[in-house]
Scaffold this motif. Structure first.
Motif, PDB file in Angstrom:
ATOM      1  N   VAL A   1       0.828  -1.206   0.000  1.00  0.00           N
ATOM      2  CA  VAL A   1       0.000   0.000   0.000  1.00  0.00           C
ATOM      3  C   VAL A   1       0.865   1.260   0.000  1.00  0.00           C
ATOM      4  O   VAL A   1       0.701   2.155  -0.820  1.00  0.00           O
ATOM      5  CB  VAL A   1      -0.957   0.000   1.201  1.00  0.00           C
ATOM      6  CG1 VAL A   1      -1.764   1.299   1.242  1.00  0.00           C
ATOM      7  CG2 VAL A   1      -1.899  -1.202   1.131  1.00  0.00           C
TER       8      VAL A   1
ATOM      9  N   ARG B   1       2.713  -5.965  -6.709  1.00  0.00           N
ATOM     10  CA  ARG B   1       1.734  -5.089  -7.351  1.00  0.00           C
ATOM     11  C   ARG B   1       1.437  -5.561  -8.777  1.00  0.00           C
ATOM     12  O   ARG B   1       0.287  -5.538  -9.217  1.00  0.00           O
ATOM     13  CB  ARG B   1       2.253  -3.647  -7.360  1.00  0.00           C
ATOM     14  CG  ARG B   1       2.219  -2.980  -5.984  1.00  0.00           C
ATOM     15  CD  ARG B   1       2.736  -1.562  -6.055  1.00  0.00           C
ATOM     16  NE  ARG B   1       2.557  -0.859  -4.796  1.00  0.00           N
ATOM     17  CZ  ARG B   1       2.921   0.402  -4.591  1.00  0.00           C
ATOM     18  NH1 ARG B   1       3.494   1.087  -5.577  1.00  0.00           N
ATOM     19  NH2 ARG B   1       2.712   0.987  -3.415  1.00  0.00           N
TER      20      ARG B   1
ATOM     21  N   GLN C   1      -9.080  -0.586   2.849  1.00  0.00           N
ATOM     22  CA  GLN C   1      -9.285   0.127   1.601  1.00  0.00           C
ATOM     23  C   GLN C   1      -9.840  -0.834   0.552  1.00  0.00           C
ATOM     24  O   GLN C   1      -9.632  -2.040   0.635  1.00  0.00           O
ATOM     25  CB  GLN C   1      -7.971   0.729   1.087  1.00  0.00           C
ATOM     26  CG  GLN C   1      -7.317   1.716   2.029  1.00  0.00           C
ATOM     27  CD  GLN C   1      -6.029   2.270   1.453  1.00  0.00           C
ATOM     28  OE1 GLN C   1      -6.006   2.806   0.359  1.00  0.00           O
ATOM     29  NE2 GLN C   1      -4.949   2.157   2.201  1.00  0.00           N
TER      30      GLN C   1
ATOM     31  N   GLU D   1      -9.573   0.226  -5.943  1.00  0.00           N
ATOM     32  CA  GLU D   1      -9.130   1.614  -5.889  1.00  0.00           C
ATOM     33  C   GLU D   1      -7.626   1.699  -5.627  1.00  0.00           C
ATOM     34  O   GLU D   1      -6.936   2.561  -6.177  1.00  0.00           O
ATOM     35  CB  GLU D   1      -9.894   2.378  -4.808  1.00  0.00           C
ATOM     36  CG  GLU D   1     -11.379   2.516  -5.079  1.00  0.00           C
ATOM     37  CD  GLU D   1     -11.666   3.261  -6.373  1.00  0.00           C
ATOM     38  OE1 GLU D   1     -10.940   4.239  -6.683  1.00  0.00           O
ATOM     39  OE2 GLU D   1     -12.599   2.861  -7.112  1.00  0.00           O
ATOM     40  N   VAL D   2      -7.133   0.813  -4.781  1.00  0.00           N
ATOM     41  CA  VAL D   2      -5.697   0.785  -4.483  1.00  0.00           C
ATOM     42  C   VAL D   2      -4.915   0.448  -5.749  1.00  0.00           C
ATOM     43  O   VAL D   2      -3.903   1.089  -6.085  1.00  0.00           O
ATOM     44  CB  VAL D   2      -5.377  -0.226  -3.370  1.00  0.00           C
ATOM     45  CG1 VAL D   2      -3.873  -0.415  -3.221  1.00  0.00           C
ATOM     46  CG2 VAL D   2      -5.990   0.242  -2.043  1.00  0.00           C
TER      47      VAL D   2
ATOM     48  N   SER E   1      -4.443   3.216  -8.254  1.00  0.00           N
ATOM     49  CA  SER E   1      -3.479   4.255  -7.871  1.00  0.00           C
ATOM     50  C   SER E   1      -2.035   3.865  -8.155  1.00  0.00           C
ATOM     51  O   SER E   1      -1.146   4.693  -8.053  1.00  0.00           O
ATOM     52  CB  SER E   1      -3.628   4.570  -6.379  1.00  0.00           C
ATOM     53  OG  SER E   1      -3.224   3.463  -5.570  1.00  0.00           O
ATOM     54  N   TRP E   2      -1.779   2.597  -8.506  1.00  0.00           N
ATOM     55  CA  TRP E   2      -0.408   2.147  -8.740  1.00  0.00           C
ATOM     56  C   TRP E   2       0.078   2.596 -10.121  1.00  0.00           C
ATOM     57  O   TRP E   2      -0.641   2.582 -11.084  1.00  0.00           O
ATOM     58  CB  TRP E   2      -0.315   0.643  -8.617  1.00  0.00           C
ATOM     59  CG  TRP E   2      -0.519   0.150  -7.226  1.00  0.00           C
ATOM     60  CD1 TRP E   2      -0.452   0.881  -6.064  1.00  0.00           C
ATOM     61  CD2 TRP E   2      -0.854  -1.191  -6.811  1.00  0.00           C
ATOM     62  NE1 TRP E   2      -0.716   0.114  -4.981  1.00  0.00           N
ATOM     63  CE2 TRP E   2      -0.972  -1.169  -5.406  1.00  0.00           C
ATOM     64  CE3 TRP E   2      -1.077  -2.369  -7.483  1.00  0.00           C
ATOM     65  CZ2 TRP E   2      -1.286  -2.301  -4.671  1.00  0.00           C
ATOM     66  CZ3 TRP E   2      -1.391  -3.501  -6.757  1.00  0.00           C
ATOM     67  CH2 TRP E   2      -1.492  -3.453  -5.367  1.00  0.00           C
TER      68      TRP E   2
END
Length: 241
Positions: free
Chosen positions: A171, A187, A232, A236-237, A240-241
């Motif tokens: 995260v 990721r 979270q 959405e996480v 954001s990557w």
């Protein structure tokens, strides 16, 4: 131990828990071998627990590790693109100058895994059977009297997914360079599982076994207070990557 900073699991620094739903986009078949029972309605039953189809955690972990190794080998940085030879019992990939990132993530020999994946048990599913033919590699046609049936999970079925990561903060990222590389790989694996999916189980080359992670939640616990999780939305996480 001082020369091997990838050994840092003696102190708990962060725990990440991911829970979500896996959907099979194509027929899924994870069997337990050719049936030896006269009561089975098929020659190749699927693996079940309490009557429900499952995707073993070992199968998920193995598929993700193979993908991680291929991804790491594509890097141009020689220091990090090295992948440990699992068949070499004398292989020592982790030292102060060179790290085998897949081994740091998934473990090897005396290096514990940071990633734990539970069996994915089917929730909403349907099972069908298909009669298959054996193809002669010489003549390119069907072999006479070589029909067989197999079970498979219909596309669109859902499985529960649970993964735990220790001391690998996907995260917020990490401070050490080698650990940031491990975070980059995790990721990539999660993003691939969500967007493109991965193949798992039998008959992959024939279109079976494409699965995707369709929803999920990330729960992060880190020092100084491991008892207060931050939750979270996984999708959405990943965006954001």
């Amino acid at each position: 131990m001082e020369n091997r900073p990838c050994y840092d699991l003696d102190t708990l620094k962060s725990i990440i828990k991911i829970e979500g739903k896996i959907r099979n986009e194509t027929p899924l078949r994870i069997g337990y071998g050719k049936s030896q029972s006269f009561t089975d309605a098929t020659d190749n039953p699927i693996l079940r627990v309490n009557g429900k189809p499952i995707i073993p955690g070992s199968s998920l972990k193995g598929a993700l590790r193979s993908l991680a190794e291929a991804y790491v080998r594509s890097w141009s940085e020689e220091k990090y693109s090295f992948v440990c030879d699992l068949e070499d019992k004398e292989c020592n990939s982790c030292d102060e100058n060179k790290y085998c990132i897949p081994c740091i993530i998934f473990g090897f020999k005396d290096l514990s895994s940071r990633v734990y994946i539970l069996d994915a048990i089917a929730e909403n599913y349907s099972i069908s059977q298909r009669t298959m033919v054996t193809i002669s590699r010489v003549f390119g046609g069907q072999l006479p009297r070589h029909l067989y049936t197999l079970d498979y999970v219909e596309p669109g079925s859902f499985f529960n997914f649970s993964m735990f990561m220790y001391n690998l903060n996907i995260v917020d990222g990490e401070s050490e360079e080698w650990k940031n590389k491990a975070v980059e790989v995790m990721r990539y694996l999660l993003k691939t599982l969500v967007t493109e999916g991965i193949f798992i189980g039998a008959k992959k080359s024939a279109g079976f076994g494409l699965i995707k992670l369709t929803s999920g939640e990330v729960e992060l616990r880190k020092l100084p207070d491991l008892t207060r999780p931050v939750k979270q939305n996984l999708m959405e996480v990943i965006k954001s990557w």
